[in-house]
Design a protein around this motif. Sequence first.
Motif, mmCIF file in Angstrom:
data_model
loop_
_atom_site.group_PDB
_atom_site.id
_atom_site.type_symbol
_atom_site.label_atom_id
_atom_site.label_comp_id
_atom_site.label_asym_id
_atom_site.label_seq_id
_atom_site.Cartn_x
_atom_site.Cartn_y
_atom_site.Cartn_z
ATOM 1 N N PRO A 1 11.173 56.138 -24.562
ATOM 2 C CA PRO A 1 11.423 55.032 -25.489
ATOM 3 C C PRO A 1 10.639 53.780 -25.097
ATOM 4 O O PRO A 1 10.335 53.561 -23.926
ATOM 5 N N VAL A 2 10.296 52.994 -26.093
ATOM 6 C CA VAL A 2 9.727 51.664 -25.860
ATOM 7 C C VAL A 2 10.886 50.698 -25.647
ATOM 8 O O VAL A 2 11.822 50.650 -26.451
ATOM 9 N N THR A 3 10.829 49.917 -24.560
ATOM 10 C CA THR A 3 11.962 49.041 -24.226
ATOM 11 C C THR A 3 11.599 47.563 -24.190
ATOM 12 O O THR A 3 12.490 46.724 -24.087
ATOM 13 N N GLY A 4 10.315 47.223 -24.252
ATOM 14 C CA GLY A 4 9.962 45.811 -24.210
ATOM 15 C C GLY A 4 8.469 45.602 -24.323
ATOM 16 O O GLY A 4 7.678 46.550 -24.312
ATOM 17 N N ILE A 5 8.103 44.341 -24.425
ATOM 18 C CA ILE A 5 6.683 43.980 -24.448
ATOM 19 C C ILE A 5 6.503 42.683 -23.682
ATOM 20 O O ILE A 5 7.383 41.804 -23.690
ATOM 21 N N LEU A 6 5.366 42.566 -22.987
ATOM 22 C CA LEU A 6 5.027 41.368 -22.240
ATOM 23 C C LEU A 6 3.668 40.869 -22.710
ATOM 24 O O LEU A 6 2.746 41.665 -22.905
ATOM 25 N N ILE A 7 3.544 39.554 -22.892
ATOM 26 C CA ILE A 7 2.291 38.952 -23.346
ATOM 27 C C ILE A 7 1.940 37.808 -22.417
ATOM 28 O O ILE A 7 2.721 36.858 -22.262
ATOM 29 N N GLY A 8 0.772 37.898 -21.776
ATOM 30 C CA GLY A 8 0.346 36.848 -20.869
ATOM 31 C C GLY A 8 -0.467 35.781 -21.580
ATOM 32 O O GLY A 8 -0.716 35.842 -22.786
ATOM 33 N N GLY A 9 -0.894 34.781 -20.812
ATOM 34 C CA GLY A 9 -1.765 33.746 -21.345
ATOM 35 C C GLY A 9 -1.092 32.734 -22.242
ATOM 36 O O GLY A 9 -1.765 32.003 -22.975
ATOM 37 N N GLN A 10 0.230 32.634 -22.205
ATOM 38 C CA GLN A 10 0.938 31.675 -23.036
ATOM 39 C C GLN A 10 1.042 30.332 -22.314
ATOM 40 O O GLN A 10 1.358 30.274 -21.123
ATOM 41 N N LYS A 11 0.794 29.256 -23.049
ATOM 42 C CA LYS A 11 0.799 27.917 -22.465
ATOM 43 C C LYS A 11 1.656 26.968 -23.288
ATOM 44 O O LYS A 11 1.940 27.219 -24.464
ATOM 45 N N THR A 12 2.047 25.864 -22.648
ATOM 46 C CA THR A 12 2.664 24.766 -23.381
ATOM 47 C C THR A 12 1.677 24.262 -24.430
ATOM 48 O O THR A 12 0.473 24.190 -24.185
ATOM 49 N N VAL A 13 2.178 23.926 -25.633
ATOM 50 C CA VAL A 13 1.298 23.513 -26.731
ATOM 51 C C VAL A 13 1.570 22.064 -27.121
ATOM 52 O O VAL A 13 2.625 21.498 -26.813
ATOM 53 N N ASP A 14 0.592 21.462 -27.826
ATOM 54 C CA ASP A 14 0.694 20.062 -28.196
ATOM 55 C C ASP A 14 1.342 19.894 -29.558
ATOM 56 O O ASP A 14 1.927 20.834 -30.103
ATOM 57 N N PHE A 15 1.214 18.694 -30.145
ATOM 58 C CA PHE A 15 1.898 18.396 -31.405
ATOM 59 C C PHE A 15 1.384 19.242 -32.556
ATOM 60 O O PHE A 15 2.067 19.419 -33.561
ATOM 61 N N GLU A 16 0.187 19.802 -32.439
ATOM 62 C CA GLU A 16 -0.350 20.701 -33.454
ATOM 63 C C GLU A 16 -0.116 22.165 -33.104
ATOM 64 O O GLU A 16 -0.651 23.049 -33.747
ATOM 65 N N PHE A 17 0.648 22.405 -32.050
ATOM 66 C CA PHE A 17 0.939 23.741 -31.541
ATOM 67 C C PHE A 17 -0.331 24.440 -31.062
ATOM 68 O O PHE A 17 -0.488 25.648 -31.216
ATOM 69 N N LYS A 18 -1.209 23.669 -30.444
ATOM 70 C CA LYS A 18 -2.426 24.209 -29.839
ATOM 71 C C LYS A 18 -2.315 24.098 -28.317
ATOM 72 O O LYS A 18 -1.761 23.126 -27.798
#
Length: 662
Positions: A466-483
Motif C-alpha cells: 500500500p501507499v502510505t504517504g508522500i514527502l516533498i522537499g525544497g519547500q520554503k517560507t513564502v512572501d506576500f505573493e506566495f513566492k
Amino acid sequence: MSLKGRLSNRMMREVGGSLCVALLFAGCSTLDDEPDPSIQDIGVVRTALNISIPTSYNGPVTKMTDAITQAQTTPVFRGINEITLIPFDVAFNNKGTDTPFDDDRIKKTSTRIGVNVDLRSNNSNSPLTSVNNSITTLNNNGNNSQLYVDVELHTGTRSFLFYGKATDENATATATAKQINGVLNAAGLSADTPGDIQFSLESIYVSADDMADNLADFLTQIGTATYDAGGVATSCWEGLTELYTKFKQIQTGSSANVQAAVQDLYETLVSLANVGTAAEQLSAGKLKAAIDGLENADGTKYISSVSSENVLTFNTTLLGDVTDAKQCYPSNIGLPDGAAVVKWYDADQKFKVETGDNSGANVNNYAKIADYVYPPSLYYRANSDILTSPVSKKTAYEEKTTWPLVLKEYSSTFAAGVVESSTSSFAIRDQIEYAVGRFDVQVKALTTSLEDSKGKSVVLNATSIPVTGILIGGQKTVDFEFKPTIAGADDQTIYDNQAPEGMYLLNATPDKTFRTLVLETKEQSEDVITPPSGDPSDEPVRFAIEFRNNTGSDFTGLDGIVPDGCKFYLIGELRVSTVKGDDRRKYVYNRIKEDGTYELVTTTTPITQVFLQDYVTELLASVKSLKKAYNVIPDLRTPKLELGLSIDMNWQSGNKFTHVIE
C-alpha cells in the motif's frame, strides 16, 4: 494578483483545481445601500462587501476527501475563514490590453492606507457591529454571493491584498486536524508594507518522545549484553561476530523496524542455539536469555512474553503498538517511520537517536526531524484594484449571473476607480486564486513482480504494497505573493500521510490519486538539462513516496533489509528543464471582454517552476524494481541520492510528470 497564475474556465474543468472567488464591494451604511453622511467628513466611507464564486468552479482536490476539498461533481462550498483585507492606494495600469502581466500591482514596498478591513455579516440574527471575517454559506443566485455591510474604508483606496484560508475540518479517530487540513502560519498581516508579510509551514516535530529513547536503549542493551563466565563478564556476542556486525548496522529506529529486527534476531538465535557451532550455540543461548530479561531503568521488562513458536510480545507501553499508528514511534508524533534514525557508536557502546542536527554523525545525510512539516492549508489570495460607482449596484449582485456582467455594471470599459466620499458602490476587479499549488501522484508497477537488490522476486498482489504517504522537499517560507523569496529560509520537507484508502502498487492502470498541497517552488533554468554544479537555482525538487511492505516476507533495498510490515521509500526528482520549447505548458488566463464574457488567453511564457500556485503538477510513478528502496529517509536536499525514478515529463493541465523507478 498576477494574471499569469489564473486558469481559464476550460482549464479549471480539465484539472479540477482552480477555485476563483470574486470580491465585490458596494458603499452603504444600511441594507438599502445609502452612505452614512455622519462619517464622510473624516475620510472614511462605509461599504458593503459581496463575495462571488463562479458556478462553473470545480473545487480543489487535495489529500483530503472530496467533501473537504469541494471536489464533488456539484461542489459543496467548504467555506473560507481568517479573511484579511489590506487596503492600498496603489493604482494599476494595462487593464484591457494584451499584456497578461503588469508591474503596477501592490509591491512589497507599497504602504497600506488604513488598517485591515473588518467584515460584518448581513445576517438578521447577528448585530451589524459583530465582526465576521469568514464565509460559511453562499446564496445561490447565479453568482453565488454573500453580502457584508457597514465595512469602513478610507477614501483614496484603490486596491487590496486579500488572504483567506479554507475552513478546517475536525480531527478524526485516525488523524489530527493538522494532518487533515494542513497548516500555514501567517505573519506580518498588520505590518505597514507587504515586505513584512510571510507564510510559513509548521514543523510536525514538537518535542522528544520517550518511546524513541526506549527503543534506542532496548537495542543498546541487546548490543552490550553479557553473561557471567566464571566471574568474568563476557559478551554474549563473542561467538557471533558476523551477526554482531550486522546488528550494529541497524539504522531505522521506528517501533515497527526495531521490533521486526529484534524478532528476526531472536529467531536466528533460536536456530543457532540448535544447529550452530559450539561457540555459536553458547553465545546464541546466552544472548537469547539476555533478551528475555531486558528491563528499562524503572525495572519494566521490554519483552512481555515469548510464545512456544518463539514469537515475541513486546511491551507496547515502552516500545509501541505497531497495530495502532497513534501508539508507536514516530507515527505517534506524526512523522514518517523513515525519519526515526538510530546509529551505533563504538566509542560509547550504544545506539543513539539521530535527529540530523549532528553533522559529525550525520554521515548518511539524514533530514533534520524538525524540518518535516505539514502540507500547507488551502489558502487563497488576491492582489487587485477596484471599480467604483456613485450609485448602488446591489441589484447587480442579485440579478447578474457572471462576474464580468457584474463588473460591466460599473464601467463598460472596466476602468479602474478610487473610493471617494461620493462612492456608493465598488468592486474588487480580479477573482481570488489559490495561493498554493497541488501535487497529484499516481503509482504503477511495470510488472507483476519486482526484483530487490539481492535478486529476490517480490510478487505483488491486491494488498501487498500500500501507499502510505508522500514527502516533498525544497519547500520554503513564502512572501506576500506566495513566492519562495524569503532570505535565509531553510528548505523543509512536507510529509502527508493522508493517503487515499485502497491505494496500492499494482501492475494495472492506477485508479487512485494521492493529492496534496504544496507551496510554489523556485524558478529553474529553461534550457538546462543537467544543471551546472553548485547552481542552486537549478536544483531539482526531490520527493519520496512512502510504501509499506505487506508482502509477507522481507526484501532488501538500497540501504538494507525492508522487513515485512515496515515502510520503505522510493525517491525521485523533478525538473522543469526535462521538457523544452512548444511542449512546455504556457500560462493561461481569462481576460474580461467588453461584452461581459471571458476570453481565453495563452501567453508565450513557459512555466519555470515545478510547483506553481493555482496550478496542478501531475506525477505518474512507474515502478520497475525495488532495488533502490530506502528504509531510512535521506535528506532530500542531498545532491547524490540514489534515485529510483527516471523522468518523462510534460506539461498538461499544469505540470505533468511521468517517472520510472529503476
